[in-house]
Motif scaffolding. Structure first.
Motif, PDB file in Angstrom:
ATOM      1  N   MET A   1       1.373   1.662  -2.291  1.00 56.08           N
ATOM      2  CA  MET A   1       1.062   1.630  -0.824  1.00 56.08           C
ATOM      3  C   MET A   1       1.350   1.653   0.114  1.00 56.08           C
ATOM      4  SD  MET A   1      -3.411   1.763  -1.806  1.00 56.08           S
ATOM      5  CE  MET A   1      -3.464   0.169  -2.465  1.00 56.08           C
TER       6      MET A   1
ATOM      7  N   GLN B   1      -1.818  -3.438  -8.500  1.00 47.00           N
ATOM      8  CA  GLN B   1      -1.078  -1.885  -8.174  1.00 47.00           C
ATOM      9  C   GLN B   1      -1.316  -1.255  -6.823  1.00 47.00           C
ATOM     10  OE1 GLN B   1      -3.336  -4.216  -9.604  1.00 47.00           O
ATOM     11  NE2 GLN B   1      -5.678  -3.080  -9.643  1.00 47.00           N
ATOM     12  N   SER B   2      -0.963  -2.720  -6.026  1.00 50.66           N
ATOM     13  CA  SER B   2      -1.489  -1.904  -4.836  1.00 50.66           C
ATOM     14  C   SER B   2      -0.044  -1.527  -3.788  1.00 50.66           C
ATOM     15  CB  SER B   2      -2.291  -3.096  -3.586  1.00 50.66           C
ATOM     16  OG  SER B   2      -3.572  -3.306  -4.163  1.00 50.66           O
ATOM     17  N   TYR B   3       0.863  -2.148  -4.803  1.00 50.86           N
ATOM     18  CA  TYR B   3       2.206  -2.346  -4.090  1.00 50.86           C
ATOM     19  C   TYR B   3       2.678  -1.139  -3.326  1.00 50.86           C
ATOM     20  CZ  TYR B   3       1.848  -8.116  -3.742  1.00 50.86           C
ATOM     21  OH  TYR B   3       1.677  -9.230  -4.543  1.00 50.86           O
TER      22      TYR B   3
ATOM     23  N   GLU C   1       0.547   1.037   2.962  1.00 49.37           N
ATOM     24  CA  GLU C   1      -0.814   0.527   3.689  1.00 49.37           C
ATOM     25  C   GLU C   1      -0.084  -1.258   3.593  1.00 49.37           C
ATOM     26  OE1 GLU C   1      -0.955   3.517   2.394  1.00 49.37           O
ATOM     27  OE2 GLU C   1      -2.771   3.511   1.338  1.00 49.37           O
TER      28      GLU C   1
ATOM     29  N   GLU D   1       7.482   7.527  -0.480  1.00 43.80           N
ATOM     30  CA  GLU D   1       6.898   7.442  -1.936  1.00 43.80           C
ATOM     31  C   GLU D   1       7.592   5.839  -2.370  1.00 43.80           C
ATOM     32  OE1 GLU D   1       8.575   9.769  -5.145  1.00 43.80           O
ATOM     33  OE2 GLU D   1      10.120   9.632  -4.837  1.00 43.80           O
ATOM     34  N   PHE D   2       7.431   5.563  -2.762  1.00 44.54           N
ATOM     35  CA  PHE D   2       7.591   3.510  -3.472  1.00 44.54           C
ATOM     36  C   PHE D   2       8.433   4.132  -4.400  1.00 44.54           C
ATOM     37  CE2 PHE D   2       7.052  -0.316  -4.593  1.00 44.54           C
ATOM     38  CZ  PHE D   2       7.066  -0.144  -5.851  1.00 44.54           C
TER      39      PHE D   2
ATOM     40  N   TYR E   1      -1.451  -8.741  -2.816  1.00 43.42           N
ATOM     41  CA  TYR E   1      -2.448  -8.699  -3.697  1.00 43.42           C
ATOM     42  C   TYR E   1      -2.045  -7.790  -4.906  1.00 43.42           C
ATOM     43  CZ  TYR E   1      -2.126  -6.978   1.350  1.00 43.42           C
ATOM     44  OH  TYR E   1      -2.796  -6.660   2.981  1.00 43.42           O
TER      45      TYR E   1
END
Length: 127
Positions: free
Chosen positions: A110, A106-108, A112, A46-47, A103
């Motif tokens: 993730m 909201q992508s950070y 990937e 998890e982030f 990015y």
């Protein structure tokens, strides 16, 4: 190739403090994002937090907001995670990650979007 090496993990009492470090070495690059993830036994990775080079923005998971602080030293290619008032539920292996591209915010969270990962450092918070 880029290597990320975490340090600073260990055993800490709940309510104490701990600082993790992550040093990047190898092929020189300007990482757009350097962040921290964690993985507890039996759970998914998890982030935790990320620091964005452009603009200096930082983002946190709600679970650590107000307790953890991420910072980076671009000259040293090093990112830190200051953990204040840790709780037993913060116990996990903490991983450093670095990404080359930018990015949307909201992508950070993730995994990937990150290109490089450290081996992880164990953090155990005792009650």
């Amino acid at each position: 190739q880029v290597q990320l090496v975490e340090s600073g993990g260990g055993l800490v009492q709940a309510g104490g403090s701990l600082r993790l470090s992550c040093a990047a070495s190898g092929r020189t690059f300007s990482s757009s994002a350097m962040g921290w993830f964690r993985q507890a036994p039996g759970k998914e990775r998890e982030f935790v937090a990320v620091s964005i080079r452009s603009g200096g923005s930082t983002y946190y998971a709600d679970s650590v907001k107000g307790r953890f602080t991420i910072s980076r030293d671009n000259a040293k290619n090093t990112v830190y995670l200051q953990m204040n008032s840790p709780k037993p539920e913060d116990t996990a292996v903490y991983y450093c990650a670095a990404g080359r591209r930018s990015y949307p915010r909201q992508s950070y969270p993730m995994p990937e979007v990150y290109d490089y990962w450290g081996q992880g450092t164990q953090v155990t918070v005792s009650s």
